[in-house]
Write a protein that holds these residues in place. Structure first.
Motif, short mmCIF file in Angstrom:
data_model
loop_
_atom_site.label_atom_id
_atom_site.label_comp_id
_atom_site.label_asym_id
_atom_site.label_seq_id
_atom_site.Cartn_x
_atom_site.Cartn_y
_atom_site.Cartn_z
N ASP A 277 -6.26 3.51 -3.54
CA ASP A 277 -5.83 2.20 -3.05
C ASP A 277 -6.19 1.12 -4.04
O ASP A 277 -7.37 0.97 -4.41
N ARG B 102 0.83 -1.21 0.00
CA ARG B 102 0.00 0.00 0.00
C ARG B 102 0.87 1.26 0.00
O ARG B 102 0.52 2.26 -0.63
N ARG C 290 1.34 8.37 2.67
CA ARG C 290 1.48 6.92 2.73
C ARG C 290 2.74 6.52 3.50
O ARG C 290 2.73 5.58 4.29
#
Length: 315
Positions: free
Chosen positions: A73, A66, A121
Motif C-alpha cells: 500500500d 488503492r 484488491r
C-alpha cells in the motif's frame, strides 16, 4: 350489531403499536451485479455520480487509488493533495484511472476471477461498493415516512473527530434533512456556475473502447422545468452539517453477497418543503450537485480515511 359497532369492536382487538419511532431496513446486494456495472469506465463514472453524495467522494477516491496500486500500500495523498496534483482540473469530476489493472478489466474471465477472490484488491473494492449500495437501500427502507434519494444519504468512514465514534471501525450513515426546493432562472444558474450553465467543466460526453466496442455516455445530466415559458433549474436547499441525522448501520459480507441492516429514527415529516426563488443576490442557497461549483468544497468533509487502513496487497 351494526357495521359501525363491528368496526369499533375489531379496532379494539388490535394489538398495541410499536411505541418507539424507529425504522428498520435490510438489503442484500450481489457483488457481481455491482462489478458488472463498474467494469467499463463510462458506466463506472455514471454509476458513482448517481449513487454517491459529495461527502462520500473523498473516501471513494481513496478506494480506487488503492485498488489501482501495485505491491505494498503506497502513502496516499489527502483529498486536497490529490486534487492539487491533477494535471487537468476536469479530472476531479471523474474517478481515478485504473491503469495498472486495465488488462484485468478488458478480460472478462480474468475480471470475474479477481472479483471472486475476496482478498484481491479488485475483490475488496467491489465488496465495499456492494456493501455501500446495500446500506443505502437498507437506509431507504428504514425511512418509510420519507422518499429518500441516494444523494441524501452518506455512508462514510468513522467520524474520528467525534468522541462518540472515536476508534470505531464501522461506517457511519448520515441522513440529510427535508430540504426546500431552490428555483433559479438560467441567468442565476449561470451566476451560480451550475453544470451546463457557464461552469468551467463543459464536457458533455466521455468515450472509451473496451473489447473493441466504442462506448459513449453523457455526463451533463441536469434538472430543468418549464415555468411560464421560461426554463428554470431546481436544486435542494443548502444542508447544514449539524442538521444531518446519524443512523445505526451494520454491513456484512458473505461470499458473493453484501448484507446491510439499518435502524433509524423514522418520524413523520413535520413540515411541508417550500419552493424558494434564488434571485442571485447574497450567498448561494442550494446544495451543490455533481458538476456544480462548490460540489467539491472540502469544508464539510468531517470523516477521514483511517491511517492504518489495511487493504490486501495481492491482486
Amino acid at each position: 350489531m351494526t357495521t359501525a359497532s363491528q368496526a369499533q369492536k375489531a379496532l379494539s382487538n388490535l394489538p398495541k403499536t410499536f411505541p418507539f419511532p424507529f425504522g428498520v431496513g435490510v438489503d442484500v446486494c450481489q457483488v457481481h451485479r455491482v462489478a458488472a456495472i463498474l467494469r467499463l469506465e463510462p458506466d463506472r463514472n455514471r454509476f458513482v455520480r448517481r449513487t454517491y453524495s459529495r461527502l462520500e467522494w473523498p473516501s471513494l477516491i481513496n478506494l480506487f487509488l488503492r485498488a489501482n496500486a501495485l505491491g505494498v500500500d503506497p502513502p496516499l495523498p489527502s483529498f486536497r493533495e490529490w486534487i492539487q496534483q491533477l494535471p487537468d482540473s476536469d479530472q476531479i469530476w471523474s474517478l481515478p484511472q485504473l491503469d495498472n489493472i486495465e488488462p484485468i478489466l478488458r478480460d472478462r474471465d480474468q475480471y470475474d476471477f479477481n472479483v471472486t477472490r475476496e482478498r484481491s484488491r479488485l475483490g475488496v473494492l467491489m465488496r465495499v461498493l456492494a456493501g455501500r449500495w446495500a446500506a443505502k437501500e437498507a437506509i431507504i427502507k428504514a425511512h418509510r415516512h420519507r422518499k429518500l434519494h441516494m444523494h441524501e444519504i452518506s455512508v462514510i468512514p468513522p467520524l474520528y473527530e467525534s468522541s462518540q465514534y472515536f476508534n470505531s471501525t464501522k461506517p457511519v450513515a448520515l441522513i440529510d434533512p427535508v430540504c426546500d426546493t431552490i428555483i433559479m432562472s438560467e441567468d442565476v444558474a449561470t451566476l451560480r456556475q451550475l453544470k451546463r450553465f457557464g461552469h468551467r467543466y463543459q464536457k458533455s460526453v466521455v468515450s472509451g473502447t473496451v473489447d473493441g466496442i466504442k462506448t459513449t455516455r453523457r455526463l451533463d445530466e441536469y434538472v430543468t422545468e418549464d415555468v411560464g415559458g421560461a426554463r428554470q433549474t431546481t436544486r435542494r436547499s443548502r444542508v447544514k452539517p449539524t442538521d444531518r441525522q446519524v443512523a445505526e448501520l451494520s454491513i456484512s459480507h458473505d461470499g458473493p453477497y453484501a448484507v446491510a441492516v439499518c435502524m433509524a429514527l423514522d418520524t413523520e415529516i413535520s413540515r411541508t418543503p417550500d419552493r424558494i426563488v434564488d434571485d442571485g443576490t447574497g450567498e448561494p442557497k442550494h446544495e451543490p450537485e455533481w458538476g456544480d461549483e462548490g460540489w467539491l468544497d472540502a469544508d464539510d468533509y468531517v470523516p477521514q480515511v483511517p491511517p492504518n487502513d489495511n487493504l490486501p496487497g495481492d491482486m
